[in-house]
Design an enzyme around this catalytic site. Structure first.
Site, PDB file in Angstrom:
ATOM      1  N   CYS A   1       7.066   1.337  17.140  1.00 36.89           N
ATOM      2  CA  CYS A   1       7.296   0.070  17.841  1.00 36.89           C
ATOM      3  C   CYS A   1       5.933  -0.565  18.131  1.00 36.89           C
ATOM      4  O   CYS A   1       5.010   0.120  18.590  1.00 36.89           O
ATOM      5  CB  CYS A   1       8.032   0.349  19.154  1.00 36.89           C
ATOM      6  SG  CYS A   1       8.063  -1.077  20.255  1.00 36.89           S
TER       7      CYS A   1
ATOM      8  N   HIS B   1      -6.922   8.146  11.668  1.00 27.50           N
ATOM      9  CA  HIS B   1      -6.481   6.751  11.609  1.00 27.50           C
ATOM     10  C   HIS B   1      -4.979   6.625  11.384  1.00 27.50           C
ATOM     11  O   HIS B   1      -4.512   5.591  10.913  1.00 27.50           O
ATOM     12  CB  HIS B   1      -7.253   6.001  10.517  1.00 27.50           C
ATOM     13  CG  HIS B   1      -8.697   5.781  10.853  1.00 27.50           C
ATOM     14  ND1 HIS B   1      -9.647   5.367   9.943  1.00 27.50           N
ATOM     15  CD2 HIS B   1      -9.376   5.927  12.029  1.00 27.50           C
ATOM     16  CE1 HIS B   1     -10.826   5.263  10.537  1.00 27.50           C
ATOM     17  NE2 HIS B   1     -10.684   5.604  11.803  1.00 27.50           N
TER      18      HIS B   1
ATOM     19  N   GLY C   1     -16.684  10.954   0.523  1.00 29.34           N
ATOM     20  CA  GLY C   1     -16.104   9.647   0.225  1.00 29.34           C
ATOM     21  C   GLY C   1     -15.938   8.722   1.404  1.00 29.34           C
ATOM     22  O   GLY C   1     -14.955   7.996   1.474  1.00 29.34           O
TER      23      GLY C   1
ATOM     24  N   ASP D   1      -3.081   8.231   3.723  1.00 26.82           N
ATOM     25  CA  ASP D   1      -2.171   8.402   2.575  1.00 26.82           C
ATOM     26  C   ASP D   1      -1.441   9.744   2.517  1.00 26.82           C
ATOM     27  O   ASP D   1      -0.535   9.917   1.697  1.00 26.82           O
ATOM     28  CB  ASP D   1      -2.931   8.147   1.262  1.00 26.82           C
ATOM     29  CG  ASP D   1      -4.204   8.989   1.122  1.00 26.82           C
ATOM     30  OD1 ASP D   1      -4.222  10.145   1.559  1.00 26.82           O
ATOM     31  OD2 ASP D   1      -5.194   8.461   0.571  1.00 26.82           O
TER      32      ASP D   1
ATOM     33  N   CYS E   1      13.664  -2.218  21.951  1.00 30.43           N
ATOM     34  CA  CYS E   1      13.189  -3.396  22.678  1.00 30.43           C
ATOM     35  C   CYS E   1      13.252  -4.683  21.849  1.00 30.43           C
ATOM     36  O   CYS E   1      13.040  -5.766  22.388  1.00 30.43           O
ATOM     37  CB  CYS E   1      11.760  -3.179  23.184  1.00 30.43           C
ATOM     38  SG  CYS E   1      10.533  -3.186  21.874  1.00 30.43           S
TER      39      CYS E   1
ATOM     40  N   CYS F   1       7.279   0.776  23.226  1.00 29.78           N
ATOM     41  CA  CYS F   1       8.097   0.546  24.427  1.00 29.78           C
ATOM     42  C   CYS F   1       8.580   1.841  25.074  1.00 29.78           C
ATOM     43  O   CYS F   1       8.878   1.856  26.257  1.00 29.78           O
ATOM     44  CB  CYS F   1       9.266  -0.375  24.092  1.00 29.78           C
ATOM     45  SG  CYS F   1      10.445   0.374  22.940  1.00 29.78           S
TER      46      CYS F   1
ATOM     47  N   ARG G   1       0.834  -1.211   0.000  1.00 29.04           N
ATOM     48  CA  ARG G   1       0.000   0.000   0.000  1.00 29.04           C
ATOM     49  C   ARG G   1       0.869   1.262   0.000  1.00 29.04           C
ATOM     50  O   ARG G   1       0.515   2.259  -0.630  1.00 29.04           O
ATOM     51  CB  ARG G   1      -0.956  -0.025   1.200  1.00 29.04           C
ATOM     52  CG  ARG G   1      -1.944  -1.178   1.079  1.00 29.04           C
ATOM     53  CD  ARG G   1      -2.924  -1.197   2.226  1.00 29.04           C
ATOM     54  NE  ARG G   1      -3.841  -0.070   2.173  1.00 29.04           N
ATOM     55  CZ  ARG G   1      -4.543   0.369   3.215  1.00 29.04           C
ATOM     56  NH1 ARG G   1      -4.412  -0.200   4.380  1.00 29.04           N
ATOM     57  NH2 ARG G   1      -5.375   1.383   3.080  1.00 29.04           N
TER      58      ARG G   1
HETATM   59  P1  OAD Z   1     -14.905   2.746   2.515  1.00 29.89           P
HETATM   60  O1  OAD Z   1     -14.057   1.912   1.598  1.00 29.89           O
HETATM   61  O2  OAD Z   1     -15.756   2.080   3.515  1.00 29.89           O
HETATM   62  O3  OAD Z   1     -15.892   3.658   1.659  1.00 29.89           O
HETATM   63  C1  OAD Z   1     -15.458   4.384   0.574  1.00 29.89           C
HETATM   64  C2  OAD Z   1     -16.560   5.322   0.188  1.00 29.89           C
HETATM   65  O4  OAD Z   1     -16.097   6.114  -0.875  1.00 29.89           O
HETATM   66  C3  OAD Z   1     -17.854   4.665  -0.266  1.00 29.89           C
HETATM   67  O5  OAD Z   1     -18.942   5.296   0.400  1.00 29.89           O
HETATM   68  C4  OAD Z   1     -17.889   4.939  -1.755  1.00 29.89           C
HETATM   69  O6  OAD Z   1     -19.211   5.100  -2.251  1.00 29.89           O
HETATM   70  C5  OAD Z   1     -17.151   6.263  -1.804  1.00 29.89           C
HETATM   71  N1  OAD Z   1     -16.543   6.587  -3.095  1.00 29.89           N
HETATM   72  C6  OAD Z   1     -16.098   5.753  -4.062  1.00 29.89           C
HETATM   73  N2  OAD Z   1     -15.605   6.458  -5.090  1.00 29.89           N
HETATM   74  C7  OAD Z   1     -15.717   7.777  -4.766  1.00 29.89           C
HETATM   75  C8  OAD Z   1     -15.386   8.995  -5.413  1.00 29.89           C
HETATM   76  N3  OAD Z   1     -14.806   9.026  -6.623  1.00 29.89           N
HETATM   77  N4  OAD Z   1     -15.677  10.152  -4.782  1.00 29.89           N
HETATM   78  C9  OAD Z   1     -16.263  10.155  -3.557  1.00 29.89           C
HETATM   79  N5  OAD Z   1     -16.595   9.015  -2.905  1.00 29.89           N
HETATM   80  C10 OAD Z   1     -16.328   7.857  -3.491  1.00 29.89           C
HETATM   81  O7  OAD Z   1     -13.918   3.798   3.183  1.00 29.89           O
HETATM   82  P2  OAD Z   1     -14.081   4.646   4.497  1.00 29.89           P
HETATM   83  O8  OAD Z   1     -15.482   5.099   4.709  1.00 29.89           O
HETATM   84  O9  OAD Z   1     -12.986   5.637   4.470  1.00 29.89           O
HETATM   85  O10 OAD Z   1     -10.464   2.197   8.940  1.00 29.89           O
HETATM   86  O11 OAD Z   1     -13.753   3.575   5.581  1.00 29.89           O
HETATM   87  C11 OAD Z   1     -13.632   4.041   6.883  1.00 29.89           C
HETATM   88  C12 OAD Z   1     -12.571   3.257   7.563  1.00 29.89           C
HETATM   89  O12 OAD Z   1     -12.861   1.880   7.442  1.00 29.89           O
HETATM   90  C13 OAD Z   1     -11.182   3.342   6.977  1.00 29.89           C
HETATM   91  O13 OAD Z   1     -10.456   4.458   7.405  1.00 29.89           O
HETATM   92  C14 OAD Z   1     -10.549   2.119   7.497  1.00 29.89           C
HETATM   93  C15 OAD Z   1     -11.661   1.230   7.035  1.00 29.89           C
HETATM   94  O14 OAD Z   1     -11.734   0.025   7.410  1.00 29.89           O
HETATM   95  C16 OAD Z   1      -9.457   1.631   9.580  1.00 29.89           C
HETATM   96  O15 OAD Z   1      -8.521   1.121   9.002  1.00 29.89           O
HETATM   97  C17 OAD Z   1      -9.553   1.709  11.071  1.00 29.89           C
END
Ligand code: OAD
Length: 257
Positions: A128, A120, A194, A105, A157, A132, A71
């Site tokens: 770590c 996040h 998004g 990102d 550690c 630690c 990633r």
């Molecule tokens: P998701 O992957 O759950 O959702 C992505 C969203 O982006 C969806 O609602 C899509 O419809 C929308 N989408 C797709 N293309 C788009 C575009 N061109 N413009 C605007 N929107 C678009 O991602 P998140 O909601 O960010 O957490 O997920 C939340 C968290 O769940 C992440 O930060 C991560 C994940 O698991 C952790 O890692 C703790």
């Protein structure tokens, strides 16, 4: 759509403080797959929710580290898109703009947003895995003697190094979360871009804004967990919709009514 864009721009024109909440969708047009869509290439058979956990890391640190290296490579090869740039441009048009992101990102900062709260964490940082030396024990991987190991070891550690990101089941960084709650309760408008609105506590922030009397604008091609909360729902890709909102706001400024 033109009417809705005009509604969003006029809400923003009246606002002193805008809070923006972004999720994976804002980076989609940079070529970074969102969390809940199929992953690409070698990683297609893995579910991100199964990899982004402390349990997965403890079970197979090499697998999880390699996934993050993959990633990191995607992010390094990509760039901010017009959505990130439009959100950065908003800072010239609304007195205070605070950007809360669930993304790791770093594209908002790269596009020029100056006040970014990373809920996040960041894929660009490592720490770590047992912190630690206190939370978080950040480590510069590039200077570690075993930097090509999967994963390298903490020089203090000897435990594994991990990315400085929030995994499922882990708490969000306290200061970031507290600030996010506070600014969400105090803003005039929240723009939600998004995010599927299913991962808490970030998904609760639009509710907090709404209950405190703020307007909520959502930008997303597909309706989701936030849509019923939104006063204005702009259905479309962020890289197309946000530049239109910002251009209209700019035109109000150059030709005030
Ligand atoms: P998701 O992957 O759950 O959702 C992505 C969203 O982006 C969806 O609602 C899509 O419809 C929308 N989408 C797709 N293309 C788009 C575009 N061109 N413009 C605007 N929107 C678009 O991602 P998140 O909601 O960010 O957490 O997920 C939340 C968290 O769940 C992440 O930060 C991560 C994940 O698991 C952790 O890692 C703790």
């Amino acid at each position: 759509m033109d009417d809705l864009i005009a509604d969003a721009a006029s809400i923003l024109a009246r606002s002193r403080t805008a809070v923006v909440l972004t999720g994976a969708g804002v980076s989609k047009e940079s070529g970074i797959p969102t969390f809940r869509e199929a992953q690409t290439g070698l990683w297609a058979r893995y579910d991100p929710e199964q990899l982004a956990t402390l349990r997965a890391f403890r079970r197979d640190p090499e697998l999880v580290w390699r996934w993050y290296q993959f990633r990191r490579g995607l992010v390094a090869a990509a760039q901010p898109n017009p959505a990130h740039r439009a959100l950065a441009a908003l800072e010239r048009l609304v007195p205070t703009v605070i950007l809360l992101t669930q993304n790791i990102d770093g594209f908002h900062q790269a596009a020029g947003s100056s006040d970014v709260v990373e809920l996040h964490g960041s894929i660009g940082r490592s720490k770590c895995s047992v912190n630690c030396r206190g939370e978080p024990t950040l480590l510069d991987v590039t200077s570690l003697p075993d930097r090509y190991a999967n994963p390298p070891r903490c020089p203090y550690c000897g435990d594994y190094v991990r990315p400085d990101v929030v995994w499922f089941g882990e708490p969000l960084p306290g200061a970031a979360l507290q600030r996010a709650w506070r600014v969400s309760a105090e803003c005039d408008v929240m723009i939600v871009v998004g995010t599927s609105g299913v991962v808490y506590p970030a998904a609760a922030l639009p509710q907090i804004a709404k209950q405190a009397g703020s307007a909520v604008i959502e930008v997303n091609p597909d309706p989701g967990g936030i849509t019923t909360t939104a006063d204005v729902y702009l259905q479309g890709p962020a890289g197309e919709v946000l530049p239109r909102v910002v251009a209209l706001l700019e035109s109000y400024r150059s030709h005030p009514a």
